[in-house]
Motif scaffolding. Sequence first.
Motif, PDB file in Angstrom:
ATOM      1  N   THR A 130     -17.350  -4.414  -1.139  1.00  0.00           N
ATOM      2  CA  THR A 130     -16.562  -3.269  -0.683  1.00  0.00           C
ATOM      3  C   THR A 130     -15.205  -3.807  -0.241  1.00  0.00           C
ATOM      4  OG1 THR A 130     -18.515  -2.062   0.054  1.00  0.00           O
ATOM      5  CG2 THR A 130     -16.392  -1.400   0.993  1.00  0.00           C
ATOM      6  N   TYR A 131     -14.186  -3.344  -0.894  1.00  0.00           N
ATOM      7  CA  TYR A 131     -12.829  -3.800  -0.585  1.00  0.00           C
ATOM      8  C   TYR A 131     -12.224  -2.798   0.396  1.00  0.00           C
ATOM      9  CZ  TYR A 131      -8.275  -5.909  -1.719  1.00  0.00           C
ATOM     10  OH  TYR A 131      -7.081  -6.567  -1.669  1.00  0.00           O
ATOM     11  N   PRO A 132     -11.857  -3.250   1.580  1.00  0.00           N
ATOM     12  CA  PRO A 132     -11.404  -2.292   2.598  1.00  0.00           C
ATOM     13  C   PRO A 132     -10.157  -1.512   2.155  1.00  0.00           C
ATOM     14  CG  PRO A 132     -11.770  -4.484   3.549  1.00  0.00           C
ATOM     15  CD  PRO A 132     -11.855  -4.629   2.065  1.00  0.00           C
ATOM     16  N   GLN A 133     -10.108  -0.295   2.604  1.00  0.00           N
ATOM     17  CA  GLN A 133      -8.937   0.524   2.325  1.00  0.00           C
ATOM     18  C   GLN A 133      -7.708  -0.123   2.950  1.00  0.00           C
ATOM     19  OE1 GLN A 133      -8.769   4.509   4.138  1.00  0.00           O
ATOM     20  NE2 GLN A 133      -8.539   5.242   2.047  1.00  0.00           N
ATOM     21  N   HIS A 134      -6.641  -0.140   2.216  1.00  0.00           N
ATOM     22  CA  HIS A 134      -5.402  -0.716   2.734  1.00  0.00           C
ATOM     23  C   HIS A 134      -4.235  -0.113   1.986  1.00  0.00           C
ATOM     24  CE1 HIS A 134      -6.172  -3.116  -0.844  1.00  0.00           C
ATOM     25  NE2 HIS A 134      -4.881  -3.382  -0.867  1.00  0.00           N
ATOM     26  N   SER A 135      -3.047  -0.383   2.462  1.00  0.00           N
ATOM     27  CA  SER A 135      -1.874   0.110   1.748  1.00  0.00           C
ATOM     28  C   SER A 135      -0.754  -0.912   1.867  1.00  0.00           C
ATOM     29  CB  SER A 135      -1.418   1.461   2.310  1.00  0.00           C
ATOM     30  OG  SER A 135      -1.027   1.300   3.654  1.00  0.00           O
ATOM     31  N   HIS A 136       0.206  -0.782   0.979  1.00  0.00           N
ATOM     32  CA  HIS A 136       1.362  -1.674   0.968  1.00  0.00           C
ATOM     33  C   HIS A 136       2.602  -0.796   0.997  1.00  0.00           C
ATOM     34  CE1 HIS A 136      -1.365  -4.887  -0.311  1.00  0.00           C
ATOM     35  NE2 HIS A 136      -1.828  -4.066  -1.213  1.00  0.00           N
ATOM     36  N   PRO A 137       3.147  -0.559   2.160  1.00  0.00           N
ATOM     37  CA  PRO A 137       4.234   0.422   2.240  1.00  0.00           C
ATOM     38  C   PRO A 137       5.473   0.055   1.432  1.00  0.00           C
ATOM     39  CG  PRO A 137       3.761  -0.559   4.410  1.00  0.00           C
ATOM     40  CD  PRO A 137       2.760  -1.117   3.452  1.00  0.00           C
ATOM     41  N   GLU A 140       4.735  -1.231  -4.978  1.00  0.00           N
ATOM     42  CA  GLU A 140       3.828  -0.465  -5.834  1.00  0.00           C
ATOM     43  C   GLU A 140       2.757  -1.415  -6.344  1.00  0.00           C
ATOM     44  OE1 GLU A 140       5.956   1.100  -9.127  1.00  0.00           O
ATOM     45  OE2 GLU A 140       7.195   2.405  -7.901  1.00  0.00           O
ATOM     46  N   GLU A 141       1.544  -0.925  -6.488  1.00  0.00           N
ATOM     47  CA  GLU A 141       0.451  -1.781  -6.947  1.00  0.00           C
ATOM     48  C   GLU A 141      -0.391  -1.000  -7.948  1.00  0.00           C
ATOM     49  OE1 GLU A 141      -2.180  -4.774  -4.448  1.00  0.00           O
ATOM     50  OE2 GLU A 141      -2.781  -2.708  -4.100  1.00  0.00           O
ATOM     51  N   SER A 142      -0.743  -1.648  -9.039  1.00  0.00           N
ATOM     52  CA  SER A 142      -1.657  -1.011  -9.988  1.00  0.00           C
ATOM     53  C   SER A 142      -2.756  -1.990 -10.367  1.00  0.00           C
ATOM     54  CB  SER A 142      -0.915  -0.541 -11.245  1.00  0.00           C
ATOM     55  OG  SER A 142      -0.184  -1.599 -11.847  1.00  0.00           O
ATOM     56  N   TYR A 143      -3.926  -1.448 -10.663  1.00  0.00           N
ATOM     57  CA  TYR A 143      -5.087  -2.245 -11.058  1.00  0.00           C
ATOM     58  C   TYR A 143      -5.552  -1.795 -12.437  1.00  0.00           C
ATOM     59  CZ  TYR A 143      -5.879  -3.931  -6.279  1.00  0.00           C
ATOM     60  OH  TYR A 143      -5.770  -4.532  -5.054  1.00  0.00           O
ATOM     61  N   ILE A 144      -5.881  -2.768 -13.262  1.00  0.00           N
ATOM     62  CA  ILE A 144      -6.518  -2.499 -14.545  1.00  0.00           C
ATOM     63  C   ILE A 144      -7.778  -3.350 -14.586  1.00  0.00           C
ATOM     64  CG2 ILE A 144      -6.303  -2.771 -17.035  1.00  0.00           C
ATOM     65  CD1 ILE A 144      -3.219  -2.377 -16.496  1.00  0.00           C
TER      66      ILE A 144
HETATM   67 FE   LIG Z   1      -3.556  -3.974  -2.374  1.00  0.00          FE
END
Ligand SMILES: [Fe+2]
Length: 157
Positions: A130-137, A140-144
């Motif tokens: 489980t990857y904790p919820q987080h943000s990067h203000p 920009e981040e994208s996952y494939i």
């Molecule tokens: Fe991230």
Amino acid sequence: MYLLREFEQVYRYDGSAGGSTAIRSHRKRVRGRLPAAMAGNPGNIGRAPEEKPVTAHFNRALDLGERASMQGMARALRELRGNLTWEYGYERVPRALARKYAHCEILGPRDPVQSGTLVPGFVLFAPDTTYPQHSHPEIEESYISIAGAWSENNAAV
Ligand SMILES: [Fe+2]
């Protein structure tokens, strides 16, 4: 360079048109920066390869990836597996996550291929993470997904 071409392929051609204006414009920004980074023939600054506990799962992830739709990326990544600097990227890593997560960067200010603001890389998760919820203000981040299955907030796989 071969691996960076795989990123360019993914952000230019693969998958859907993007699903939303925000995603489409993100993809456009990413692919707009890749050719300039590659054309500059950036130097390799030679960070020391580093493993983390989760990299015990790396070969399995590559095996799965080479059977799936992102096989080009998985094959290119396998060629580099001995040169990757796996790290946590957080000042304090929760103990459970330290055994199940690491990431490596391919292109970035301090990475194998030096660049400015574009930082393609890979995240490796152990099974049942489980990857904790987080943000990067500020980024920009994208996952494939290259291999395996994951869900976000149990909403989809
Ligand atoms: Fe991230």
